[in-house]
Design an enzyme around this catalytic site. Structure first.
Site, mmCIF file in Angstrom:
data_model
loop_
_atom_site.group_PDB
_atom_site.id
_atom_site.type_symbol
_atom_site.label_atom_id
_atom_site.label_comp_id
_atom_site.label_asym_id
_atom_site.label_seq_id
_atom_site.Cartn_x
_atom_site.Cartn_y
_atom_site.Cartn_z
ATOM 1 N N GLY A 148 0.782 -1.222 0.000
ATOM 2 C CA GLY A 148 0.000 0.000 0.000
ATOM 3 C C GLY A 148 0.809 1.264 0.000
ATOM 4 O O GLY A 148 0.253 2.359 0.110
ATOM 5 N N GLU B 159 5.116 -5.977 1.045
ATOM 6 C CA GLU B 159 4.710 -6.279 -0.329
ATOM 7 C C GLU B 159 4.587 -4.972 -1.121
ATOM 8 O O GLU B 159 3.488 -4.479 -1.354
ATOM 9 C CB GLU B 159 3.380 -7.038 -0.323
ATOM 10 C CG GLU B 159 3.425 -8.328 0.492
ATOM 11 C CD GLU B 159 2.036 -8.927 0.694
ATOM 12 O OE1 GLU B 159 1.174 -8.769 -0.193
ATOM 13 O OE2 GLU B 159 1.809 -9.543 1.747
ATOM 14 N N PRO B 160 5.716 -4.409 -1.569
ATOM 15 C CA PRO B 160 5.700 -3.073 -2.175
ATOM 16 C C PRO B 160 5.461 -3.071 -3.678
ATOM 17 O O PRO B 160 5.943 -2.188 -4.392
ATOM 18 C CB PRO B 160 7.101 -2.555 -1.853
ATOM 19 C CG PRO B 160 7.948 -3.795 -1.910
ATOM 20 C CD PRO B 160 7.086 -4.920 -1.383
ATOM 21 N N GLY B 161 4.678 -4.034 -4.176
ATOM 22 C CA GLY B 161 4.552 -4.207 -5.623
ATOM 23 C C GLY B 161 4.121 -2.970 -6.379
ATOM 24 O O GLY B 161 4.773 -2.537 -7.333
ATOM 25 N N ARG C 189 -8.875 3.980 -13.023
ATOM 26 C CA ARG C 189 -8.641 4.641 -11.745
ATOM 27 C C ARG C 189 -8.546 6.153 -11.889
ATOM 28 O O ARG C 189 -8.873 6.890 -10.963
ATOM 29 C CB ARG C 189 -7.391 4.074 -11.080
ATOM 30 C CG ARG C 189 -7.597 2.638 -10.598
ATOM 31 C CD ARG C 189 -6.530 2.171 -9.648
ATOM 32 N NE ARG C 189 -6.986 0.980 -8.927
ATOM 33 C CZ ARG C 189 -6.424 0.508 -7.829
ATOM 34 N NH1 ARG C 189 -5.393 1.121 -7.304
ATOM 35 N NH2 ARG C 189 -6.899 -0.573 -7.231
ATOM 36 N N CYS D 1 -18.960 6.756 -23.955
ATOM 37 C CA CYS D 1 -20.212 7.506 -24.087
ATOM 38 C C CYS D 1 -20.850 7.850 -22.752
ATOM 39 O O CYS D 1 -22.047 7.623 -22.549
ATOM 40 C CB CYS D 1 -21.193 6.734 -24.975
ATOM 41 S SG CYS D 1 -21.735 5.181 -24.225
ATOM 42 N N TYR E 146 -1.717 -1.557 -11.861
ATOM 43 C CA TYR E 146 -3.129 -1.918 -12.044
ATOM 44 C C TYR E 146 -3.688 -1.591 -13.432
ATOM 45 O O TYR E 146 -4.835 -1.938 -13.712
ATOM 46 C CB TYR E 146 -4.016 -1.245 -10.976
ATOM 47 C CG TYR E 146 -3.628 -1.595 -9.570
ATOM 48 C CD1 TYR E 146 -3.901 -2.851 -9.046
ATOM 49 C CD2 TYR E 146 -2.973 -0.676 -8.767
ATOM 50 C CE1 TYR E 146 -3.531 -3.182 -7.754
ATOM 51 C CE2 TYR E 146 -2.596 -0.997 -7.474
ATOM 52 C CZ TYR E 146 -2.878 -2.246 -6.971
ATOM 53 O OH TYR E 146 -2.504 -2.575 -5.691
#
Length: 281
Positions: free
Chosen positions: A97, A139-141, A179, A210, A239
Site C-alpha cells: 500500500g 509487499e511493495p509491488g 482509476r 459515451c 493496475y
C-alpha cells in the site's frame, strides 16, 4: 499460513482503499477478539502450520505514520500469542500500500523512506516485546511497478468552448485508465513529443466513451496540441493492465516492454474476434 488481522488503523486513504479498519471485508479484528479466537483455533489444526501474522492497511498511503501504528498493534497481538498460547511466530507481514510518488507530487515518501521507517519501528517493537528472531515482510509491488509504466494516447480532437474551457479528446479513457476517471489516482499527463514544453493551454483530457464521467484529468497544462498529437500518462504501471476493459466494445491496446533502449511487444493489441471469444453459440 499467516493469520490476516485487522489492526484497526485508518490509513487516511480513500474509503475504497482502506483495509485496516473493522468495516473492511478483509481479515479478523484484533480489538473485538475475532483474531484471538481464530488464533486459538488455527494453532491447533493438524494440517495447518502457522508461521506469522499478516495485515494490509490500505493502498496509495502517502505517509509512514499509519504503518507505525499498525506495527504496534500487530506486534502487541503477536506478543500476546507468544505469552499466553506459548507459540513462537516467525514472520510479521505488514503488506503493502505504499504510495506511488507520482511525478511532480509533493510529500509522498520514497520506497526507501517507507522501508527505513518500518524497519526501525519493527526493530524497536521486537526489542520491546522480547521477540527476537521475527522476520518483517512487506509487499511493495504497486509502489515499484507504478513508476515504470507509461500510457500513450493519441489526440482525436481539441474542442475550444466559448466558456474558455478546452477539451482534449483522446483515444483511450476509462477502458484503459479506470482509476483516473474514478478520481482515485491523479496521473501526470504531458506531451509525448514535448514533455518539457512551455504550457500554451490548460485542458480537460477526455476519453472516447459515451458517458460524462470518462474524463482522465482536468486543468492539465500542455503545450499546443492538435489532432494526431500524442500524450503520455506517466506513472501508470500499477493496475493498468489488470483493469483493462472492453466497455463499448473497445479493443485493448498493445503493451510494449522497453529495456536497455530496446522495445518489444509483450501483449498484442486487441482484435475484434477477442470481443466474442467467450461467447457460446
Amino acid at each position: 499460513v499467516c493469520l490476516r488481522v485487522i489492526p484497526d488503523v485508518y490509513s487516511r486513504t480513500i474509503p475504497e482503499f482502506a483495509t485496516g479498519i473493522p468495516e473492511s471485508k478483509f481479515g479478523l479484528d484484533i480489538r473485538s477478539g475475532e483474531a484471538w479466537q481464530a488464533a486459538n483455533e488455527l494453532l491447533y489444526l493438524p494440517r495447518v502450520r502457522v508461521v506469522g501474522l499478516h495485515c494490509h492497511i490500505g493502498s496509495q498511503i502517502e505517509s509512514v505514520e499509519p504503518y507505525l501504528l499498525a506495527i504496534e498493534s500487530v506486534m502487541a497481538f503477536a506478543s500476546k500469542i507468544t505469552r499466553e498460547l506459548k507459540f513462537n511466530l516467525s514472520l510479521i507481514n505488514m503488506g503493502g500500500g505504499f504510495g506511488i510518488p507520482f511525478t511532480g507530487s509533493l510529500g509522498v515518501p520514497s520506497i526507501e523512506e517507507f522501508a527505513v521507517s518500518l524497519a526501525n519501528a519493527f526493530d524497536a517493537a521486537v526489542k520491546s516485546y522480547g521477540m527476537e528472531g521475527l522476520w518483517l515482510g512487506v509487499e511493495p509491488g504497486a509502489a515499484i511497478v507504478g513508476r515504470s509504466g507509461v500510457v500513450l494516447l493519441t489526440v482525436n480532437s481539441v474542442k475550444q468552448r466559448k466558456s474558455g474551457d478546452v477539451w482534449v479528446n483522446v483515444d483511450g479513457g476509462a477502458d484503459i485508465l479506470l482509476r483516473a476517471t474514478q478520481g482515485w489516482y491523479s496521473f501526470p499527463i504531458v506531451s509525448a513529443e514535448d514533455p518539457q514544453g512551455t504550457p500554451a493551454l490548460r485542458a480537460n483530457i477526455a476519453g472516447p466513451l459515451c458517458y460524462s464521467g470518462d474524463v482522465l484529468a482536468k486543468n492539465v497544462a500542455l503545450p499546443s496540441v492538435q489532432r494526431g498529437s500524442v500524450l503520455a500518462v506517466l506513472d501508470a504501471g500499477a493496475y493498468t493492465i489488470c483493469l483493462l476493459n472492453a466497455y463499448n466494445g473497445r479493443l485493448s491496446p498493445a503493451v510494449v516492454l522497453v529495456r536497455n533502449r530496446q522495445a518489444r511487444i509483450v501483449r498484442r493489441r486487441g482484435r475484434p474476434e477477442d470481443l466474442v471469444a467467450l461467447e457460446v453459440i
